[in-house]
Design a protein around this motif. Structure first.
Motif, PDB file in Angstrom:
ATOM      1  N   THR A 154      58.308 108.180  34.459  1.00  0.00           N
ATOM      2  CA  THR A 154      58.197 109.470  35.130  1.00  0.00           C
ATOM      3  C   THR A 154      59.551 110.126  35.309  1.00  0.00           C
ATOM      4  O   THR A 154      60.697 109.263  35.684  1.00  0.00           O
ATOM      5  CB  THR A 154      57.321 109.588  36.566  1.00  0.00           C
ATOM      6  OG1 THR A 154      57.779 108.690  37.308  1.00  0.00           O
ATOM      7  CG2 THR A 154      55.949 109.027  35.991  1.00  0.00           C
ATOM      8  N   ARG A 209      57.828 122.678  42.349  1.00  0.00           N
ATOM      9  CA  ARG A 209      56.664 121.869  42.654  1.00  0.00           C
ATOM     10  C   ARG A 209      55.517 122.690  43.008  1.00  0.00           C
ATOM     11  O   ARG A 209      54.355 122.150  42.600  1.00  0.00           O
ATOM     12  CB  ARG A 209      57.220 120.861  43.545  1.00  0.00           C
ATOM     13  CG  ARG A 209      58.015 119.679  42.897  1.00  0.00           C
ATOM     14  CD  ARG A 209      59.016 119.107  43.660  1.00  0.00           C
ATOM     15  NE  ARG A 209      59.737 118.054  43.103  1.00  0.00           N
ATOM     16  CZ  ARG A 209      60.760 118.256  42.211  1.00  0.00           C
ATOM     17  NH1 ARG A 209      61.272 119.690  42.015  1.00  0.00           N
ATOM     18  NH2 ARG A 209      61.486 117.523  41.572  1.00  0.00           N
ATOM     19  N   SER A 242      61.597 112.654  38.032  1.00  0.00           N
ATOM     20  CA  SER A 242      61.774 113.523  39.137  1.00  0.00           C
ATOM     21  C   SER A 242      60.403 114.013  39.918  1.00  0.00           C
ATOM     22  O   SER A 242      60.235 115.128  40.469  1.00  0.00           O
ATOM     23  CB  SER A 242      62.556 115.099  38.668  1.00  0.00           C
ATOM     24  OG  SER A 242      63.754 114.997  38.457  1.00  0.00           O
ATOM     25  N   ASP A 243      59.324 113.011  39.439  1.00  0.00           N
ATOM     26  CA  ASP A 243      57.996 113.176  40.057  1.00  0.00           C
ATOM     27  C   ASP A 243      57.473 114.611  39.646  1.00  0.00           C
ATOM     28  O   ASP A 243      56.568 114.997  40.146  1.00  0.00           O
ATOM     29  CB  ASP A 243      58.288 113.001  41.629  1.00  0.00           C
ATOM     30  CG  ASP A 243      58.281 111.763  42.103  1.00  0.00           C
ATOM     31  OD1 ASP A 243      57.956 110.974  41.764  1.00  0.00           O
ATOM     32  OD2 ASP A 243      59.035 111.748  43.279  1.00  0.00           O
TER      33      ASP A 243
END
Length: 268
Positions: A140, A110, A142-143
């Motif tokens: 969406t 991320r 897993s973000d």
């Protein structure tokens, strides 16, 4: 010598009924095994020979399901009697170790995505602004990335191409798989996660399989790889000198891929 085998799942090893591509009378149909139920209904299958081959493959090598599915979606699939020690989900956004998410890996991914790409919210807004009645769902995962479920027959000419260009200018890429159009950060790859798993497993050889544009880096990172004679890679004519192509299509190609991987893993 440890061999790592990283394989995509949907339309590579497992298939929905719509993707079977089976021809001929019912008596020639292979025996199928359902490996995924969703909301109480059967969803994904492989042939019984494929199931036996995958069990043998998991004994001969470190077998790693490598998918764009989220961890939650992946956990619905039961390929083996004993779950594999590693799985790669969300196109490399998650590494599961004995079914548990590696939080350090997820956090590092991320951070890398935030530094190298436009925000997910920008992509979501663009999809909402440019979509029409042909878009059936927006989601969406897993973000990390976005995808839409579309009516393929109603998608306007050039829409996917325009979306691809818009995404590329912002460090994102697209993939059309069945009825789903994916938008993902360009730096989010299965290959990066596969190389991390190879390091952890002490693997000296990697084999891979996949059918979509999202699998290209993975197939290229492997010593040898295979793709089916259907799907996004086949439609675009993608190939490489280390990538084999199945003779069969549909669920029969899944059986061929499993056998190919076992043969190469046993001979490594």
């Amino acid at each position: 010598m440890t061999v790592l085998v990283c394989s995509d799942l949907d339309r590579t090893l497992i298939y929905s009924a719509a993707a079977f591509a089976l021809d001929g009378p019912d008596e020639t149909m292979p025996r199928l095994l359902c490996v995924e139920f969703y909301q109480g209904a059967p969803l994904s299958y492989l042939t019984e020979p494929s199931a036996r081959t995958l069990e043998a493959l998991s004994a001969a090598a470190t077998f790693v399901p490598t998918t764009t599915r989220t961890p939650e979606q992946y956990r619905r699939v039961h390929l083996l009697e004993k779950p594999p020690p590693y799985a790669i989900c969300a196109n490399g956004g998650h590494i599961l170790v004995d079914g548990v998410d590696d939080r350090e890996w997820a956090a590092a991914v991320r951070e890398r995505v935030a530094e190298g790409c436009a925000p997910l919210a920008d992509v979501q807004h663009h999809l909402a602004q440019t979509g029409g009645d042909f878009v059936l769902k927006r989601r969406t995962a897993s973000d990390l990335f976005a995808y839409t479920v579309v009516d393929r027959a109603s998608v306007p000419p050039g829409w996917v191409e325009d979306l691809t260009e818009w995404c590329a200018e912002r460090g994102w890429r697209t993939s059309l798989q069945g009825r789903k159009v994916y938008c993902l950060p360009a730096c989010l790859t299965k290959a990066a996660a596969a190389q991390e798993v190879a390091h952890r497993a002490g693997a000296s050889t990697m084999l891979a399989a996949g059918d979509s544009l999202l699998d290209i880096e993975l197939l290229e990172a492997a010593h040898l790889s295979i793709r089916p004679a259907h799907g996004e890679l086949h439609d675009t004519g993608w190939t490489s000198r280390t990538t084999a192509v199945t003779a069969a299509r549909g669920i029969a190609a899944g059986e061929e891929i499993a056998a190919w991987l076992l043969d190469r893993a046993a001979g490594a």
